[in-house]
Design a protein around this motif. Structure first.
Motif, short mmCIF file in Angstrom:
data_model
loop_
_atom_site.label_atom_id
_atom_site.label_comp_id
_atom_site.label_asym_id
_atom_site.label_seq_id
_atom_site.Cartn_x
_atom_site.Cartn_y
_atom_site.Cartn_z
N GLN A 260 6.76 4.31 -34.44
CA GLN A 260 8.09 4.93 -34.33
C GLN A 260 8.86 4.65 -35.62
O GLN A 260 8.75 3.58 -36.22
CB GLN A 260 8.83 4.33 -33.13
N PHE A 288 19.30 2.21 -31.83
CA PHE A 288 17.83 2.12 -31.77
C PHE A 288 17.35 0.82 -32.41
O PHE A 288 16.44 0.15 -31.93
CB PHE A 288 17.19 3.30 -32.51
N MET A 291 18.24 -2.13 -30.19
CA MET A 291 17.34 -2.13 -29.04
C MET A 291 15.99 -2.74 -29.42
O MET A 291 15.46 -3.62 -28.75
CB MET A 291 17.13 -0.68 -28.56
N LYS A 292 15.47 -2.30 -30.55
CA LYS A 292 14.13 -2.76 -30.94
C LYS A 292 14.16 -4.24 -31.34
O LYS A 292 13.29 -5.02 -30.94
CB LYS A 292 13.64 -1.88 -32.09
N MET A 342 23.42 2.01 -25.40
CA MET A 342 22.47 3.04 -25.81
C MET A 342 23.04 4.44 -25.52
O MET A 342 23.87 4.61 -24.64
CB MET A 342 21.15 2.87 -25.05
N GLU A 344 23.26 8.03 -23.87
CA GLU A 344 22.98 8.41 -22.48
C GLU A 344 21.51 8.80 -22.32
O GLU A 344 20.90 9.31 -23.27
CB GLU A 344 23.84 9.61 -22.13
N ASN A 345 20.98 8.61 -21.16
CA ASN A 345 19.59 8.97 -20.83
C ASN A 345 18.52 8.10 -21.50
O ASN A 345 17.35 8.44 -21.47
CB ASN A 345 19.26 10.45 -21.17
N THR A 346 18.94 7.00 -22.15
CA THR A 346 17.91 6.11 -22.70
C THR A 346 17.33 5.32 -21.53
O THR A 346 18.07 4.69 -20.78
CB THR A 346 18.52 5.13 -23.73
N ASP A 347 16.02 5.37 -21.41
CA ASP A 347 15.38 4.72 -20.27
C ASP A 347 14.83 3.36 -20.72
O ASP A 347 13.67 3.25 -21.13
CB ASP A 347 14.26 5.65 -19.76
N LEU A 348 15.66 2.35 -20.62
CA LEU A 348 15.24 1.03 -21.12
C LEU A 348 14.16 0.41 -20.25
O LEU A 348 13.31 -0.33 -20.74
CB LEU A 348 16.45 0.09 -21.23
N TYR A 351 10.99 1.65 -21.54
CA TYR A 351 10.74 1.02 -22.84
C TYR A 351 10.11 -0.36 -22.63
O TYR A 351 9.13 -0.73 -23.28
CB TYR A 351 12.07 0.92 -23.60
#
Ligand code: NAI
Ligand code: CS2
Length: 503
Positions: A260, A288, A291-292, A342, A344-348, A351
């Motif tokens: 990614q 992003f 998150m990572k 995050m 919207e719609n980020t599916d943690l 992940y």
């Protein structure tokens, strides 16, 4: 590798172009395992799929090993293999995006700076590890006490640091009225573009205010989020790849299939269309990247310290223990994910599930010891920002606390069997001095654990100056460290895991 051996490969594996097709438009500093398996591979796929001519000049600035890699790339006509491995299935790519390679010990610093100042060059990219930015984490400023920076200031035309090389090359571009460039950091550093900018601008300003102004106005520093698990190359990996290829590739790397790359679309002088081969250009990479760093890298460091102390050599070995698996899952989902803002719609949750699968990939021999390296540079962005978030919210962070205690135990330099640990960290001497003063404390003697913990927490370039003043936090770390000393890493993780199960 002799050229005649190259011909033994199935033609389909080989790029159907030569380096002649490429123009050096990117000079990359830090041709380590990660860059070879990530940015160079994206650029290779772009060459496969389009008429692009973007090619790399690979530069290693450090070590004999870095020089050897450059020599080997030259011997191999700049070709090398990326082996993508997943649970016994391996896909080989022979990379054709490298035009040339340089090292100061082979080519001299001046030739590298001149290369970076070539009119065709549009991007300087970087994977020089967290410490390569020479930033003092406590102040966020260039560390003028860093020996590399001291040397750069003493002799700017023959620099030592990556920051010094870029500044010297920008100076030539400025004086010669050439186009500006984009500086593209691809390291696991929080706001990596801004950190690169801070370092370069400060070094330039210490030399020449007009140069600093030109850089400020013309050079761009997009932030990026980069992801692909690429373990350090071992002899075992190279032998395995020889068997698959039929010839010895001294520059080969092995990695997972996942990759990614999220990049801020802010380029001063053009860019490859990396989005055509899977990269994402966005306006703001921060969510992003955070998150990572917190979820993936935070979990990696947890598995690294507790895994190493628990006797696991590799991440996938630690993942075979159900307690480690459950604890790292809970760390990611309950202690890191909630700290994020995050889109919207980020599916943690997905992940996290995917990461459990990626960490369990037993085809990758990713050493816990490798990830444990340079903890002083990694802890702030991986754990400490999250701890601060939990303190503010009054929420629970027991996994993070155990992780910090495990890091403290690890940097003692002695493992749970009394064997030495090869601690690699720019602050290694600081840790050693602290342990020389205190020794490894006995779990039951809280006062001695407290003294040691407080001295480690007082290292401002890691912990800042706020956390040490928070009594609850300090108590939590003392408690976690006492537990670790008392029952050992495996048992401490098992206790967490039981608590996770009962939550
Ligand atoms: P590596 O050890 O194979 O390569 C490190 C490179 O950085 C070498 O070229 C070395 O010469 C250079 N370097 C080290 N210290 C330096 C310094 N002070 N100044 C200038 N250059 C320096 O490591 P690898 O795997 O390539 O990772 C490098 C960085 O890439 C990591 O620190 C991380 O920030 C980033 N990264 C790594 C991933 C991985 O899975 N290996 C994935 C995502 C990001
Ligand atoms: C690892 C990372 O070495 C480390 O500290 O956590 O390099 C990790 O493998 C990558 O960030 C994955 O993208």
């Amino acid at each position: 590798m002799e050229n005649n051996l190259i011909n033994n490969i199935k033609p389909a594996l080989f790029p159907n172009w030569t380096a002649e097709r490429l123009t050096t438009r990117i000079v990359h500093l830090g041709c380590g395992a990660f860059h070879r398996a990530h940015q160079a591979l994206y650029t290779h796929h772009l060459l496969e799929q389009t008429g692009s001519d973007w090619g790399y000049c690979e530069v290693n600035l450090m070590s004999q090993q870095g020089a050897l890699l450059v020599e080997n790339l030259k011997k191999q006509s700049m070709r090398y293999t990326v082996a993508e491995k997943n649970q016994g299935v391996t896909t080989l790519n022979i990379i054709g995006s490298v035009k040339e390679a340089m090292h100061p010990l082979i080519d001299g610093a001046q030739a590298i700076i001149e290369k970076m100042a070539r009119p065709d060059v549009a991007i300087f990219s970087l994977t020089v590890t967290e410490k390569g930015y020479c930033i003092d984490a406590a102040t966020g400023q260039l560390d003028q006490n860093n020996p590399l920076i001291i040397a750069d200031l003493a002799c700017p035309t023959s620099p030592r640091s990556a920051i010094g090389y870029m500044t010297a090359a920008l100076k030539l571009r400025f004086e010669r009225q050439l186009s500006p460039v984009t500086i593209l950091s691809c390291d696991n550093v929080r706001k990596n573009g801004q950190i690169a900018r801070q370092a370069v601008l400060e070094l330039a300003r210490l030399q020449d205010e007009k140069l600093a102004q030109w850089i400020e106005q013309r050079v761009t520093f997009p932030c990026t989020m980069v992801d692909r698990i690429v373990p350090a190359v071992s002899e075992e990996t190279l032998t395995e790849i020889v068997q698959l290829l039929g010839w010895k590739d001294a520059c080969a790397v092995a990695c997972e299939p996942f990759r990614q790359w999220v990049i801020e679309d802010n380029f001063a002088n053009g860019r490859p269309d990396w989005d055509r081969v899977g990269a994402q250009f966005v306006e703001d990479v921060t969510p992003f990247e955070t998150m990572k760093l917190r979820i993936l890298n935070g979990a990696h460091s947890f598995l690294a310290y507790l895994g190493y102390l628990g006797g696991y050599a590799h991440i996938s070995d630690a993942m075979t223990n159900p307690d480690y698996r459950r604890a790292v899952h809970a760390l990611m989902l309950n202690e890191q994910a909630p700290t994020l803002s995050m889109p919207e719609n980020t599916d943690l949750a997905s992940y996290v599930e995917k990461l459990i699968e990626r960490f369990s990939n037993s085809s990758l021999k990713h050493q816990t010891w490798q990830i444990a390296m340079d903890g002083s540079q990694k802890l702030p962005q991986r754990w400490l920002d999250s701890v601060q978030w939990h303190i503010e919210k009054g929420s629970d962070y027991r996994h993070l606390a155990l992780g910090i205690a495990a890091w403290m135990r690890y940097v003692s330099g002695v493992d749970e069997q009394g064997q030495p640990i090869d601690v690699r960290d720019p602050l290694k001497a600081v840790f050693a001095a602290i342990y020389d003063r205190h020794g490894l404390p006995v779990a039951a003697v809280k006062e001695s654990v407290k003294k040691l913990v407080e001295e480690l927490l007082a290292i401002e370039s890691i912990f800042g100056n706020k956390l040490i003043k928070n009594r609850d936090f300090v108590e939590n770390i003392i408690h976690a460290y006492q537990q670790l000393l008392g029952v050992g890493a495996r048992r401490a993780v098992a206790i967490l895991s039981v608590q996770d199960e009962n939550r």
